[in-house]
Design an enzyme around this catalytic site. Structure first.
Site, PDB file in Angstrom:
ATOM      1  N   HIS A  44       0.179 -11.633   1.773  1.00  0.00           N
ATOM      2  CA  HIS A  44      -0.827 -10.790   1.108  1.00  0.00           C
ATOM      3  C   HIS A  44      -1.528 -11.537  -0.033  1.00  0.00           C
ATOM      4  CE1 HIS A  44      -1.707  -6.319  -0.089  1.00  0.00           C
ATOM      5  NE2 HIS A  44      -2.766  -7.081  -0.215  1.00  0.00           N
ATOM      6  N   TYR A  73       0.820  -1.217   0.000  1.00  0.00           N
ATOM      7  CA  TYR A  73       0.000   0.000   0.000  1.00  0.00           C
ATOM      8  C   TYR A  73       0.853   1.266   0.000  1.00  0.00           C
ATOM      9  CZ  TYR A  73      -3.829  -3.121   1.490  1.00  0.00           C
ATOM     10  OH  TYR A  73      -4.754  -4.132   1.591  1.00  0.00           O
TER      11      TYR A  73
END
Length: 272
Positions: free
Chosen positions: A105, A47
């Site tokens: 992830h 991110y």
């Protein structure tokens, strides 16, 4: 706020997603959420916002033991040495001495799952993450992790909302008492204009988004992490907890088409 107990951690059932929040806007959003009472923050190496989140945590002055922080390692960094480097970088950016939950992830096609979980278990053993888990894992991958490797995963974080059926993976997680953390719980805003949800919302003096969120949080073992940058949206998501859906509402929601997947990158696994 209700919590889910999993692998020694207490996970608030409603958290703040931060994907696409950047820089000062991200810091302000996280500070706002913490001031409103959010205690579950979700971020990831990919991110690119761990630094402003760390700054917001430092500024907010919330006791560390009252805060749950999740971050994640990117699928390109799943070799043991790369995991350690990614983890050290994340911790430094967050300005923390530990995170509460560290996730893979995304699975990658050539990953060595036993080596990955050996590394994650070492990080846990060192007290640098309180728990470990996965995101975007299919039922087949979960079976390998849970039944063959016997890794003590604290959750599987997947896309889940009123417009996407996740029955196979949800039932597997429930059978193993592993929480499902729903990302994109509002289908990236698509729920807001749905006529069925809007009609249910009118009945309860709530928005379509609040109805969609409460539908998720009414399910055992499910947490949700909607992204919200504005204080009004953050508060509206908290207020969704007060909505009481009835059987008629649930029946109407069950009848909605459930084939909308918002997140499906080229490297995604073959979904259930």
């Amino acid at each position: 706020m209700e919590h889910l107990q999993t692998q020694g951690i207490s996970l608030p059932r409603l958290g703040l997603g931060t994907f696409r929040l950047q820089g000062d806007a991200c810091r302000v959003a996280v500070e706002s959420a913490l001031s409103l009472g959010y205690r579950h923050l979700d971020t990831a190496e990919m991110y690119g916002n761990e630094e402003p989140i760390g700054a917001a945590i430092a500024a907010a002055g919330v006791a560390r033991q009252d805060l749950h922080v999740t971050t994640k390692v990117w699928h390109e960094n799943l070799a043991p040495d790369a995991i350690r480097r990614a983890f050290d970088t994340s911790l430094k950016k967050l300005k923390l001495d530990h995170v509460d939950l560290y996730l893979v992830h995304w699975p990658s096609r050539n990953m060595n799952l036993p080596a990955i979980f050996e590394t994650l278990m070492k990080l846990k053993g060192e007290g640098r993450t309180r728990a470990i888990g996965v995101a975007n894992f299919t039922t087949a991958l979960l079976k390998t992790v849970v039944e063959e490797i016997r890794a003590p995963i604290a959750c599987n974080q997947i896309e889940y909302h009123v417009m996407l059926d996740q029955t196979p993976v949800r039932e597997y997680l429930a059978a193993k008492s592993i929480p499902l953390v729903a990302y994109c719980p509002l289908a990236q805003g698509r729920v807001a204009t749905d006529e069925v949800l809007t009609k249910i919302g009118r009945k309860h003096h709530a928005s379509a988004a609040q109805v969609a969120l409460k539908w998720l949080l009414d399910q055992d073992g499910v947490a949700a992490i909607p992204k919200a940058s504005r204080p009004e949206s953050q508060q509206a998501n908290l207020d969704a907890l007060k909505v009481t859906l009835d059987d008629e509402d649930r029946k109407a929601i069950a009848a909605l088409p459930k084939d909308t997947r918002c997140v499906n990158p080229g490297f995604a696994p073959a979904w259930d």
